[in-house]
Structures are given as structure tokens and as C-alpha cells.
Write a protein that holds these residues in place. Structure first.
Motif, PDB file in Angstrom:
ATOM      1  N   GLY A  38     -17.034  40.072 -40.078  1.00 53.83           N
ATOM      2  CA  GLY A  38     -17.339  41.490 -39.907  1.00 53.83           C
ATOM      3  C   GLY A  38     -18.393  41.732 -38.850  1.00 53.83           C
ATOM      4  N   ALA A  41     -16.878  41.630 -35.448  1.00 53.15           N
ATOM      5  CA  ALA A  41     -16.139  42.854 -35.117  1.00 53.15           C
ATOM      6  C   ALA A  41     -17.087  43.999 -34.788  1.00 53.15           C
ATOM      7  N   VAL A  42     -18.217  44.083 -35.507  1.00 56.57           N
ATOM      8  CA  VAL A  42     -19.153  45.184 -35.295  1.00 56.57           C
ATOM      9  C   VAL A  42     -19.885  45.051 -33.964  1.00 56.57           C
ATOM     10  N   GLY A  53     -14.785  47.602 -38.576  1.00 57.69           N
ATOM     11  CA  GLY A  53     -15.515  46.478 -39.142  1.00 57.69           C
ATOM     12  C   GLY A  53     -16.551  46.923 -40.163  1.00 57.69           C
TER      13      GLY A  53
END
Length: 208
Positions: A38, A41-42, A53
Motif C-alpha cells: 500500500g 501505491a501511495v 491505495g
């Protein structure tokens, strides 16, 4: 005039806590993996990827905590408190009919309600191992010789926990302070973030 002496108060003992070590370890690993994927993705994603995300993390992190780190069973002389993924159930011992373990471990109340103990998993493999040790100890005893297996408790860990809880239930059922009705509280601190994250995730995917 002297006031009448009050009977000595009964000692208060701390709750016994029961958790699944394997669930705790698995939860920590899952959280680390989720944070890695995550976070990538962020911080590295483009367009709507960071927002997706974030929404995914808001959904997944509470669910992982709920099913791995949160489950626990707390028991004292008066009651048992069962902390499951989405609910916390408090049952006074006088309201408990049975504490049992089949394919799952559960508490059955006097009115027939059943509450599963997520923190006390039942392992058929551990039961088989315990049964083999018990059989070996019985054979050694019949032959009149000691055995290391006889010194060990030939009971699976989950069944041993159920036996301890059953003993507490039997001892506490007649206590005046162990009377009352079961109380159930929903874990809104888990349900709320999951619902918000799921809605955000659906909206982000729909407008894409």
C-alpha cells in the motif's frame, strides 16, 4: 458504639488472557506486507493510484487487525469476556451452560446462544499428536517403565484452554457476583473504518 465488622472482601484476581500466538504472528506479517504494497501505491503511484491505495489500506488494515490481533479471551472468577473480530461478548459464569470444543471452540449460554472463541482455535493435528503421546504413555505405564511422554500433558493446547475455562465456569457458576445476562458490544472501531474505506474504494473505481 462499635460499628459491626464487615466481612472481608474476596480477593480480586487479574483476568486470565488467552490468545493465538500463530494468529498474532500472522497478523504482524500481513500488516507489514500490506504496508509495503500500500505504501508503494501511495508514494509511487500516479493518477488515482495513491487514493485507491489509501482507501485499500483503510479497508485492509482494520480487517487484518480484527481477524488476527484483536481476538482474545479474558476470564476471571465471575465472567468470561470474548473479544472476536467484530464483537465483544461478556458472559457471567452463571449464564454459561457449556464450554466446549468440537471443530471450533465455543461458549453456550443457558438460553442456547452460542459464541465462538476466535482466540482459542482447535487443531485436529495437535489433537492427533496428543492422542499418540497419551497412547504411548499408557503402553509404557502398562509395561511398568517410565517415559518422557508420560511427564508431558497429553492434551492439545486448545483443549487444555477449554478445560481451564470449563473449570472456571463450574467454580464461578454459584458466585453471587457471577450472575447476570450476556452483554454484546459491536466493534464499531473496526466496522466504521472498513465501511468508509469500502465506500471510498467503490467510488474511486466507479469514476475511473
Amino acid at each position: 458504639m462499635k460499628s459491626p465488622q464487615q466481612p472481608p472482601a474476596e480477593p480480586v484476581y487479574a483476568d486470565r488472557a488467552y490468545r493465538s500466538l500463530s494468529a498474532l504472528m500472522g497478523g504482524v506479517l500481513l500488516l507489514a506486507l500490506t504496508a509495503w504494497i500500500g505504501g508503494d501505491a501511495v508514494f509511487q503511484g500516479e493518477g488515482r493510484a495513491p487514493w485507491i491505495g489509501i482507501a485499500g489500506l483503510v479497508v485492509l488494515v482494520p480487517l487484518i487487525v480484527a481477524f488476527t490481533l484483536r481476538p482474545a479471551v479474558f476470564a476471571n472468577d465471575d465472567r468470561i469476556r470474548i473479544r472476536n473480530p467484530f464483537r465483544t461478548i461478556t458472559v457471567p459464569w452463571a449464564a454459561v451452560a457449556r464450554v466446549r470444543a468440537g471443530y471450533t471452540s465455543e461458549v453456550v449460554t443457558q438460553v442456547g446462544a452460542k459464541y465462538q472463541l476466535w482466540a482459542v482455535p482447535v487443531s485436529l493435528r495437535q489433537r492427533k499428536i496428543a492422542a499418540r503421546r497419551q497412547a504411548k504413555a499408557a503402553r509404557d505405564e502398562a509395561r511398568g517403565r517410565g517415559s518422557d511422554s508420560a511427564a508431558d500433558s497429553p492434551v492439545a493446547p486448545g483443549d487444555r484452554t477449554i478445560a481451564e475455562l470449563r473449570e472456571l465456569a463450574e467454580q464461578g457458576a454459584s458466585r453471587p457476583s457471577a450472575k447476570g445476562e450476556p452483554q454484546v458490544r459491536w466493534a464499531y472501531e473496526v466496522i466504521g473504518p472498513v465501511a468508509v474505506g469500502a465506500i471510498a474504494l467503490v467510488v474511486l473505481l466507479a469514476v475511473g
